[in-house]
Design an enzyme around this catalytic site. Structure first.
Site, PDB file in Angstrom:
ATOM      1  N   HIS A 135      89.343  30.440  28.929  1.00 54.00           N
ATOM      2  CA  HIS A 135      90.410  31.814  28.516  1.00 54.00           C
ATOM      3  C   HIS A 135      90.136  32.009  27.229  1.00 54.00           C
ATOM      4  O   HIS A 135      89.596  33.109  27.281  1.00 54.00           O
ATOM      5  CB  HIS A 135      91.508  31.443  28.872  1.00 54.00           C
ATOM      6  N   ARG A 158      72.749  26.000  35.591  1.00 54.54           N
ATOM      7  CA  ARG A 158      72.520  26.520  35.148  1.00 54.54           C
ATOM      8  C   ARG A 158      73.287  26.021  33.821  1.00 54.54           C
ATOM      9  O   ARG A 158      73.328  26.610  32.367  1.00 54.54           O
ATOM     10  CB  ARG A 158      72.755  27.928  34.823  1.00 54.54           C
ATOM     11  N   GLU A 183      69.633  36.236  45.107  1.00 51.96           N
ATOM     12  CA  GLU A 183      69.508  34.989  43.822  1.00 51.96           C
ATOM     13  C   GLU A 183      69.508  33.562  44.008  1.00 51.96           C
ATOM     14  O   GLU A 183      69.887  32.935  44.094  1.00 51.96           O
ATOM     15  CB  GLU A 183      71.059  35.127  43.221  1.00 51.96           C
ATOM     16  N   ARG A 197      80.897  43.864  41.885  1.00 51.19           N
ATOM     17  CA  ARG A 197      80.453  42.579  42.504  1.00 51.19           C
ATOM     18  C   ARG A 197      81.981  42.243  43.442  1.00 51.19           C
ATOM     19  O   ARG A 197      82.867  42.296  42.997  1.00 51.19           O
ATOM     20  CB  ARG A 197      79.223  41.782  42.162  1.00 51.19           C
ATOM     21  N   ASN A 217      69.892  34.542  37.012  1.00 49.70           N
ATOM     22  CA  ASN A 217      70.270  33.279  36.624  1.00 49.70           C
ATOM     23  C   ASN A 217      70.910  32.193  37.807  1.00 49.70           C
ATOM     24  O   ASN A 217      70.062  31.659  37.553  1.00 49.70           O
ATOM     25  CB  ASN A 217      72.229  33.833  36.166  1.00 49.70           C
ATOM     26  N   ASP A 218      71.319  33.219  38.735  1.00 46.92           N
ATOM     27  CA  ASP A 218      70.964  32.200  40.011  1.00 46.92           C
ATOM     28  C   ASP A 218      69.964  31.097  40.489  1.00 46.92           C
ATOM     29  O   ASP A 218      69.519  30.077  40.797  1.00 46.92           O
ATOM     30  CB  ASP A 218      72.020  32.098  40.620  1.00 46.92           C
ATOM     31  N   ARG A 243      81.629  42.101  37.508  1.00 47.50           N
ATOM     32  CA  ARG A 243      82.045  40.801  37.625  1.00 47.50           C
ATOM     33  C   ARG A 243      83.419  40.410  38.012  1.00 47.50           C
ATOM     34  O   ARG A 243      83.837  40.065  36.915  1.00 47.50           O
ATOM     35  CB  ARG A 243      81.839  39.495  36.698  1.00 47.50           C
ATOM     36  N   CYS A 252      69.951  42.251  37.179  1.00 45.45           N
ATOM     37  CA  CYS A 252      70.775  42.026  35.844  1.00 45.45           C
ATOM     38  C   CYS A 252      71.578  40.758  35.828  1.00 45.45           C
ATOM     39  O   CYS A 252      72.635  40.387  35.065  1.00 45.45           O
ATOM     40  CB  CYS A 252      71.967  42.276  37.119  1.00 45.45           C
TER      41      CYS A 252
HETATM   42  C1  PEP Z   1      73.352  35.565  38.541  1.00 48.03           C
HETATM   43  O1  PEP Z   1      72.923  34.958  39.047  1.00 48.03           O
HETATM   44  O2  PEP Z   1      72.333  36.172  37.768  1.00 48.03           O
HETATM   45  C2  PEP Z   1      74.053  36.651  38.088  1.00 48.03           C
HETATM   46  C3  PEP Z   1      73.989  38.035  37.671  1.00 48.03           C
HETATM   47  O3  PEP Z   1      75.282  36.500  38.415  1.00 48.03           O
HETATM   48  P1  PEP Z   1      76.508  35.040  37.968  1.00 48.03           P
HETATM   49  O4  PEP Z   1      75.699  34.735  36.639  1.00 48.03           O
HETATM   50  O5  PEP Z   1      77.778  35.944  37.969  1.00 48.03           O
HETATM   51  O6  PEP Z   1      76.767  33.981  38.573  1.00 48.03           O
HETATM   52 MG    MG Z   2      74.594  34.760  40.209  1.00 46.33          MG
END
Ligand code: PEP
Ligand code: MG
Length: 581
Positions: free
Chosen positions: A191, A467, A433, A334, A456-457, A298, A504
């Site tokens: 947090h 990650r 993703e 989302r 990212n995923d 998010r 994104c």
């Molecule tokens: C991603 O996975 O690229 C993404 C935007 O979602 P998060 O980072 O919230 O997993």
């Molecule tokens: Mg993701």
């Protein structure tokens, strides 16, 4: 000079004098009291509990006004613990039966609870143990009859150094004077880190023990980009960081002038440049930085700081606030992406060995349909007269997408039956993703109105690299040719079917990759709000043809190092004004 490596928790560079927030308040004057004074001691405990309760209620109200309800809710957890009759009874009986002093009763009890939380092997609960320490601190101060030293009332600029700052302390920091914060403990998803980011205070957490080697007033450099803290820097380091700060300031001044200009290439191709947000109040930054909309909200962050599940009304208020503030610009909401590193209150089926491969995201939502439906109803209700889009995260199979859409249809039907209005044409999209979603995209694409590529995923699932794991951080490369091929495949498939596609993941906000992504055929990027101006500047500096040449070249490469080195040179060539160091 002492250089510490911690975890970058909130971006930005800051230089300032150290203010050490020690634990000196946690002092237990005596452990036991005389038998004939126990009742007086119990009264003392009650008085302190009342004082702290009043103080926390005031803090909750002040923080709610300053930062919004989610932050105020952080105090609700403290208040609930404080008001728990079981706690009160336990403390009283330690004083009456064992003759503990009120301080000793408070400290030993709350620390025992905190330890249990820490041992539960759940990152979320381990972080909640800080709430118990926070409460302990408050009660010990109340017992000492001392006014809480208000970090909020600083009168000169400082870099706050602490073993740990509780979320409540962080939420109350005075942005005007706090240059940065550094804590010995903590993780990037705590947090404290989240609240620091929300206030745009550079922060480094998890440095390990170092406070004993620092004195108040020492000069400290906090590099929230690299997770570095430099105590008593030498002349050369100080000058280097002062120069970085100066360059960043003047670049920021220049970039601010781009706010109302379109993200358009030098040859007139318009790119939709939207921002990713976690909290509703971030829309202000989106607007200030000139984003075209919110490309990723998010919503799971709504759960952090709550000690029970958000109600439909709380979901609705958050989404309406964002949609209203964005004044007709598109907002992509989302649905919950809880689990793995983003823990919330939804029940999990015991601990998991591989949480990123486990019950997270859409899987968790489909397991908890009642909660999922609450959120979907709220999004639909908030869509009336707004430019909202709804997106499902982490889809791996067609079955999942179809199930999620079925729950959505049920929610729509319920609203119809209840005569509640919603946007019947709200676009429905999915995050791409997982490699499975990419490979099956020709099927998925017929069932959605848009896609957003979550790099990212996608990077972690393609390369089998966690990650969040430092040990394999060097293998986590969105520029790996395998990842790039998957993105390229997505863009081609989506463009063929005329379905809008966006990226994104963090990759889209990195200057290095923006040209490549545009060259691959993307016309929409969603980045963190603070990055919007830089990416806009880059887009305005280059032509589509330049981007296409870059993409063609990169897609022939065999290695992430080669890709990155080439892209770095391209940025230096096209946008030298944004290359620091
Ligand atoms: C991603 O996975 O690229 C993404 C935007 O979602 P998060 O980072 O919230 O997993
Ligand atoms: Mg993701």
């Amino acid at each position: 000079m002492q250089v510490l490596q911690g975890i970058a928790a909130s971006p930005g560079v800051a230089i300032g004098e150290a203010l050490i927030v020690g634990n000196e308040d946690i002092r237990i004057p005596r452990h036991f009291v005389m038998r004939d004074t126990v009742e007086r001691e119990v009264q003392r405990l009650h008085r302190a509990m009342n004082v702290v309760e009043d103080e926390m209620t005031r803090d909750r109200d002040a923080v709610t006004i300053k930062l919004g309800e989610q932050y105020g809710a952080i105090f609700a957890a403290h208040l609930q613990m404080l008001r728990d009759p079981k706690l009160r009874k336990e403390l009283e009986s330690l004083i009456r039966d064992r003759h503990y002093s009120a301080e000793y009763a408070v400290s030993s009890t709350l620390r025992r609870y905190a330890k249990v939380f820490q041992q539960l092997d759940s990152q979320y609960l381990a972080e909640r143990s800080h709430d118990l320490f926070d409460l302990e601190k408050g009660l010990l101060r109340g017992l000492a009859g001392r006014q809480r030293e208000h970090l909020m009332n600083l009168s000169s600029p400082a870099v706050i150094l602490a073993k740990n700052l509780t979320p409540s302390e962080t939420a109350k920091l005075d942005r005007q004077f706090v240059r940065a914060i550094v804590t010995e403990v903590g993780g990037a998803s705590s947090h404290t880190a989240i609240v620091a980011k929300g206030q745009e205070i550079p922060a480094v957490v998890g440095t390990g023990c170092f406070l004993a080697d620092v004195s108040g007033g020492d000069i400290v450099i906090v590099d929230g980009e690299q997770g570095k803290v430099i105590v008593r820097p030498d002349k050369e380091t100080l000058e280097r960081y002062q120069a970085t700060l100066e360059t960043q300031r003047s670049t920021a001044r220049h970039l601010a002038t781009l706010r109302d200009l379109p993200a358009e290439t030098a040859d007139g191709v318009r790119i939709q440049l939207t921002a990713n947000i976690e909290f509703p109040y971030e829309v202000e930054t989106c607007l200030a930085r000139g984003a075209d909309g919110v490309g990723l909200y998010r919503t799971e962050f709504l759960y952090l700081g709550m000690d029970c599940e958000p109600t439909e009304e709380q979901h609705f208020q958050a989404y309406s606030q964002v949609a209203r503030a964005m004044q007709g610009r598109p907002v992509t909401i989302r649905t919950l992406d809880l689990g793995a590193d983003k823990m919330g209150l939804l029940p999990k089926q015991g601990e998991e060995d591989n949480p990123f491969l486990g019950l997270r995201s859409i899987r968790l939502s489909l397991r908890n349909v009642a909660s999922f439906r609450v959120q979907l109803r709220a999004i639909l209700r908030a869509s009336v007269g707004r430019n909202l889009r709804l997106m499902f995260p982490m889809i791996a199979t067609l079955n999942e997408l179809r199930k999620a859409k079925m729950v959505l249809n049920d929610a729509r039907e319920d609203l119809e039956d209840e005569g509640v209005d919603f946007d019947r044409d709200i676009p429905i999209g999915m995050m791409v993703e997982t490699p499975a979603a990419v490979l099956m995209l020709d099927k998925f694409i017929r069932e959605v109105d848009f896609i957003s590529i979550g790099t990212n995923d996608l990077t972690q699932y393609t390369l089998a690299v966690d990650r969040g794991n430092r040990e394999v951080a060097d293998l986590y490369r969105p520029s790996d040719p395998a990842v790039l091929r998957l993105i390229d495949h997505c863009v081609r498939t989506a463009n063929q079917e005329n379905v809008p596609a966006s990226v994104c993941g963090e990759m889209s906000g990195s200057l290095k990759y923006a040209m490549l992504l545009i060259g691959m055929g993307l016309r929409s990027l969603s980045v963190s709000p603070a990055t919007v101006p830089e990416v806009k500047q880059l887009i305005r500096n280059v032509t589509l043809e330049q981007c296409q040449t870059v993409a063609r070249r990169v897609l022939t490469m065999e290695d992430a190092n080669e890709v990155d080195a080439f892209l770095r040179e391209e940025i230096k060539r096209t946008t030298p004004e944004l290359v620091f160091g």
